[in-house]
Motif scaffolding. Structure first.
Motif, PDB file in Angstrom:
ATOM      1  N   SER A   1       2.351   4.787   0.784  1.00 31.63           N
ATOM      2  CA  SER A   1       2.535   5.462   2.067  1.00 31.63           C
ATOM      3  C   SER A   1       1.714   6.731   2.171  1.00 31.63           C
ATOM      4  O   SER A   1       1.513   7.248   3.261  1.00 31.63           O
TER       5      SER A   1
ATOM      6  N   THR B   1      -2.298   5.767  12.735  1.00 30.45           N
ATOM      7  CA  THR B   1      -1.922   5.369  11.387  1.00 30.45           C
ATOM      8  C   THR B   1      -2.963   4.383  10.892  1.00 30.45           C
ATOM      9  O   THR B   1      -3.762   3.857  11.671  1.00 30.45           O
ATOM     10  N   LYS B   2      -2.962   4.116   9.614  1.00 28.68           N
ATOM     11  CA  LYS B   2      -3.952   3.189   9.060  1.00 28.68           C
ATOM     12  C   LYS B   2      -3.358   2.396   7.899  1.00 28.68           C
ATOM     13  O   LYS B   2      -2.327   2.776   7.326  1.00 28.68           O
ATOM     14  N   ARG B   3      -4.026   1.329   7.569  1.00 31.72           N
ATOM     15  CA  ARG B   3      -3.746   0.581   6.353  1.00 31.72           C
ATOM     16  C   ARG B   3      -5.029  -0.125   5.948  1.00 31.72           C
ATOM     17  O   ARG B   3      -5.944  -0.291   6.756  1.00 31.72           O
ATOM     18  N   GLU B   4      -5.106  -0.547   4.700  1.00 30.49           N
ATOM     19  CA  GLU B   4      -6.301  -1.264   4.256  1.00 30.49           C
ATOM     20  C   GLU B   4      -6.366  -2.647   4.904  1.00 30.49           C
ATOM     21  O   GLU B   4      -5.360  -3.340   5.016  1.00 30.49           O
TER      22      GLU B   4
ATOM     23  N   LEU C   1       0.839  -1.198   0.000  1.00 28.42           N
ATOM     24  CA  LEU C   1       0.000   0.000   0.000  1.00 28.42           C
ATOM     25  C   LEU C   1       0.871   1.244   0.000  1.00 28.42           C
ATOM     26  O   LEU C   1       1.891   1.312   0.670  1.00 28.42           O
TER      27      LEU C   1
ATOM     28  N   ALA D   1      -0.992   6.752   4.753  1.00 26.09           N
ATOM     29  CA  ALA D   1      -0.666   6.512   6.138  1.00 26.09           C
ATOM     30  C   ALA D   1      -0.240   7.802   6.811  1.00 26.09           C
ATOM     31  O   ALA D   1       0.357   8.665   6.203  1.00 26.09           O
TER      32      ALA D   1
ATOM     33  N   GLN E   1      -6.588  -9.015   3.997  1.00 27.03           N
ATOM     34  CA  GLN E   1      -5.290  -9.321   4.580  1.00 27.03           C
ATOM     35  C   GLN E   1      -5.150 -10.818   4.827  1.00 27.03           C
ATOM     36  O   GLN E   1      -6.118 -11.504   5.180  1.00 27.03           O
TER      37      GLN E   1
ATOM     38  N   ILE F   1       3.741   1.482   4.880  1.00 27.74           N
ATOM     39  CA  ILE F   1       3.194   0.329   5.587  1.00 27.74           C
ATOM     40  C   ILE F   1       2.964  -0.772   4.562  1.00 27.74           C
ATOM     41  O   ILE F   1       2.144  -0.617   3.662  1.00 27.74           O
TER      42      ILE F   1
ATOM     43  N   TYR G   1     -10.599  -0.065   6.666  1.00 33.79           N
ATOM     44  CA  TYR G   1      -9.250   0.229   7.142  1.00 33.79           C
ATOM     45  C   TYR G   1      -9.086  -0.303   8.564  1.00 33.79           C
ATOM     46  O   TYR G   1     -10.043  -0.322   9.352  1.00 33.79           O
TER      47      TYR G   1
END
Length: 863
Positions: free
Chosen positions: A13, A354-357, A11, A16, A37, A22, A340
């Motif tokens: 950055s 912070t985040k990620r999918e 993903l 984020a 994931q 990340i 997310y």
């Protein structure tokens, strides 16, 4: 679950916080076509038939069953879920009867379904666009039979009251509402009722007419007693939050929406995760009046997420997800089909994130999400009559709930904040509250300073007015002035201004300088204008620090000095504009391709406007002194060039409005000197559009769909693009940056809707109308009726765009002549625009729409 392939995605950055990359590993589920994931399994449990509508809300009852509702008129349903361990078990869906239903006409739809549910206190609580209800089973037959209206709510379309959650102490419930759902009567509040736009330079309404009549406090969250008798406002200043979640430490969070129309403008606020502390203000205001997140009388977000449409959210502390996930917040986005996972990090008495999918799909318009009693995640897709489905997400290696370690490092700071918040809404604590809170006006922690100020503001001004004027510690004095500007008598204006002049601006750290300038602005907004001598002294104090090396500080210095007509502000700002570089927006391009809203952002990324210079031009537009012919030429030349850049639907309108307002402040001599730079900007000329060859016919849904029984192949890209113009689509819609702004961008239409849905929208445009594009019927006192899009309404006049094809055709009506304004059930898009096309032309047009203007799309290739 079978998987056709395993893919690894890295993903970007840019999505984020802090810009740190990340990396996460994902796999594509072959059955659902959802990227998720590694370590998790997603399962489609139920495809909702059209007879059960399009589901948008959900909650679990004590027996582990889901309560869900259609958005429109199909009603409420109870879903008995299949066992996660027994793949052979079946889902059972039953209709529940008797629920209150108060529909509104929305195009050709009847909309009135529940927008939020919560089972608590032996009751099912329900929110709709018009009311908040308590639903009970009084005779134990497992059917709801008593429906009590707790409070009547203002109908706010899709910005109405939404989801409901149980409070952190288990003694009450929270209800969240979007900004169109006005704060109801009979509500106590933890922050004083002194809401205003509070922007120093006169604000402009949204150029597309969005939310022009909506005032502060905007969207809100209330705490409600179980019997519904006590309502207390906890936080406000939101645009359109749909859900809330409470973390293991008992802190409340919400996920607020953006206005994609503002992309490219300095007042664009991305979707944001907000920590909702007591009495919090998040600064949503309409049009250009939205507060930047650093304003000292507000609390900023813990994370700016980016573009999207926030929906469901929940912490995973009670889930069976692996331990590493159980302290995480999961948030959903309807527009880009994404969930997310958000990692909260303690930051003083609040958090950063912070985040990620976690997962994504297209289409995957996620409307609601909850963790079930079994610890698994459940989410539904639906809304706006789209196909609805129910999914379950399970970890492949489940863990016991409650494994995550709580955040305890900064608990003492949160406890301190809570000790100040106990005085919020308590108007009788008096000197005790003031003495307790006063030292913390100078605290290093922003949320503690905020809590201290609100505690003081809840007490009589007579008890603390003089203390502000006599305070010698700079930070406490600044935040005391903010409180006094909000609550004090207007006549104190010059005294408060002179108090600010005693503070040495040079010795202040940057955050305190920003707070000082905000305090100055609030004095100028809310209090009597200071004397000329005081104003001149303030200009002299600030002038030597402008410009500096910080963008936010330069913005606020420019704001105050422009308002005061500082002699040097024009020359300094023009030079600053010449040196300011465009900061191109950066978002995940693959995510943006999932929805038509993303097309404007992609276009802006490729042809970015200089948002900071737009801010400077906006602030300078009414300054009267310090202009030269050369600075006027540069100013209008720069604005003219900005009209060639790309942004959201309101971007061009905002730039035009800045130009027009600046032109109104020109003398006749100045106007003649720059007349070659201030001409009108052309709109799409309908007379020059190509025409179909035909012969056409009165196409119907059946006759059009008969053309698409077989997949589209070998169509003509060139002719499809030509039909996009011939059908007048180009006058209101954009594909790949080409076209008008009156309607939605159609660049990713084919990723979101089936051909049948597209055909329905063309033939029956009034069937489903987004509230962002809804027209109004304006009735005058003399009986005359106007129809169009209201772009602004104030105490002087109402402005109405009367042509879908020409947004510059504006009818201005004196406010005193207006009898009533009602939403129209008729779309501004006329039906029958394809009637002049023959079958091949219609096929090529559909191919062009599906492709999003991509000539390499498979619809233009032979089989």
């Amino acid at each position: 679950m079978r998987y056709l392939m395993t893919i690894c995605l890295v993903l970007a950055s840019c999505l984020a916080a802090q810009g740190q990359p990340i990396a996460a590993s994902y796999r594509l589920d072959a059955d659902t076509h959802i990227n998720i994931q590694e370590g998790f399994d997603v399962e489609l449990l139920y495809e909702v038939p059209r007879s059960q509508g399009s589901w948008v809300s959900m909650a679990f009852d004590p027996k582990g069953r889901l309560i869900v509702s259609d958005q429109d008129d199909k009603g409420v349903f109870r879903v008995t879920l299949p066992s996660a361990s027994d793949r052979g078990s079946e889902i059972h869906v039953e209709s529940l009867h008797g629920f209150p239903y108060e529909p509104v006409d929305w195009g050709e739809r009847k909309v009135g379904g529940a927008l939020g549910f919560l089972y608590a206190f032996d009751s099912l609580y329900m929110s709709t666009m018009k009311g908040f209800y308590r639903c009970q089973d009084t005779d134990g037959d497992d059917q709801y039979d008593r429906f009590t209206l707790i409070k009547r709510l203002t109908m706010g379309w899709e910005h109405s009251a939404h989801h409901i959650v149980l409070s952190e102490d288990g003694k009450a419930i929270y209800l969240v509402s979007g900004n169109y759902g006005r704060l109801p009567d009979g509500v106590d509040t933890r922050l004083p009722r002194v809401w205003g736009k509070d922007v120093l330079i006169e604000a402009m309404p949204d150029a597309m007419g969005h939310a022009t009549s909506v005032r502060a406090p905007g969207g809100w969250i209330c705490r409600i007693s179980p019997d519904g008798g006590q309502w207390t406002l906890i936080g406000s200043g939101f645009r359109n939050c749909v859900d809330m979640a409470i973390n293991p430490e008992g802190e409340l969070f919400t996920f607020d929406s953006d206005l994609e129309f503002d992309i490219g403008c300095p007042w664009y606020r991305p979707t944001r995760i907000c920590h909702v502390t007591s009495g919090s203000e998040f600064g949503w205001r309409n049009g250009t009046a939205k507060w930047p997140e650093y304003f000292a009388d507000s609390v900023g977000p813990v994370l700016n997420v980016g573009p999207g449409s926030p929906t469901g959210m929940s912490f995973a502390d009670h889930s069976c997800f692996p331990k590493a996930y159980q302290d995480k917040l999961f948030v959903c986005d309807w527009t880009f089909g994404t969930i997310y996972v958000v990692d909260l990090i303690e930051d003083g008495s609040s958090y950063r994130a912070t985040k990620r999918e976690f997962l994504s799909g297209s289409p995957l318009n996620i409307a609601a999400m909850r963790f079930g009693p079994d610890g698994n995640m459940y989410f539904i897709v639906g809304g706006r009559n789209t196909a609805s489905k129910l999914y379950r997400v399970r970890p492949t290696n489940p863990d016991k709930p409650g494994q995550a370690a709580p955040h305890v490092k900064n608990q003492s700071l949160r406890d301190l904040r809570h000790s100040l918040e106990r005085y919020h809404g308590d108007h009788n604590a008096g000197q005790v509250a003031i003495d307790k809170a006063w030292p913390y006006l100078g605290d290093d922690d922003r949320r503690i300073r905020y809590a201290a100020r609100i505690a003081i503001e809840n007490q009589s001004v007579d008890l603390w007015r003089d203390r502000v004027l006599n305070e010698t510690q700079p930070r406490r004095a600044i935040y005391g002035v903010i409180a006094l500007a909000r609550l004090g008598d207007r006549s104190l204006g010059d005294a408060v201004f002179r108090k600010l002049l005693t503070i040495d601006f040079e010795k202040l750290p940057q955050d305190d300088r920003l707070a000082y300038l905000r305090a100055t602005s609030l004095c100028l907004i809310r209090m009597d204008r200071p004397t000329d001598a005081s104003a001149s002294a303030m200009i002299a104090q600030l002038d030597r620090f402008y410009p500096g090396d910080n963008t936010a500080l330069n913005t606020e210095l420019c704001r105050v000095m422009s308002y005061l007509n500082a002699p040097t502000v024009v020359a300094k700002t023009i030079e600053l504009m010449k040196e300011t570089h465009t900061q191109a927006v950066r978002y995940d391009t693959e995510m943006l391709k999932r929805h038509e809203y993303g097309q404007a952002i992609l276009a802006s990324m490729a042809n970015s406007p200089n948002a900071q210079n737009i801010e400077y031009a906006y602030l300078l537009r009414q300054v009267k002194t310090g202009w030269t012919l050369e600075s006027r030429k540069y100013y209008f030349g720069w604005l003219k060039d900005s009209l060639t850049k790309s942004g959201g639907k309101s971007y061009i309108g905002h730039v035009r409005a800045i130009r027009e307002d600046a032109i109104q402040h020109l003398s006749p001599e100045e106007a003649r000197a720059v007349d070659w730079l201030i001409g009108e900007v052309a709109v799409v000329d309908l007379d020059k559009l190509p025409r179909p060859k035909g012969p056409g016919q009165a196409w119907t849904q059946d006759s059009v769909m008969a053309l698409f029984k077989q997949p589209l192949h070998g169509r003509s890209y060139e002719n499809g693009e030509r039909m996009f113009s011939a059908g007048k689509c180009v006058a209101c819609h954009r594909i790949k940056g080409r076209g008008g702004y009156a309607g939605p961008d159609l660049g990713s239409l084919g990723n979101r809707f089936a051909i049948q849905d597209i055909v329905t929208s063309i033939l029956e445009p009034s069937k489903t109308i987004s509230d962002q594009y809804q027209a109004s019927q304006v009735t005058l006192n003399d009986g005359k009726v106007y129809y169009g899009k209201v772009i602004y309404r104030n105490e002087h006049e109402l402005a109405l765009v009367t042509s879908a094809f020409d947004p510059s055709r504006v009818e201005k009506i004196p406010a005193g002549d207006v009898k009533k304004v009602e939403p129209s059930a008729v779309s501004m898009m006329p039906p029958g625009l394809i009637y002049t096309m023959n079958a091949d032309e219609l096929k090529d047009l559909m191919a062009y729409l599906i492709s999003g203007g991509n000539p390499d799309h498979q619809v233009f290739h032979d089989k």
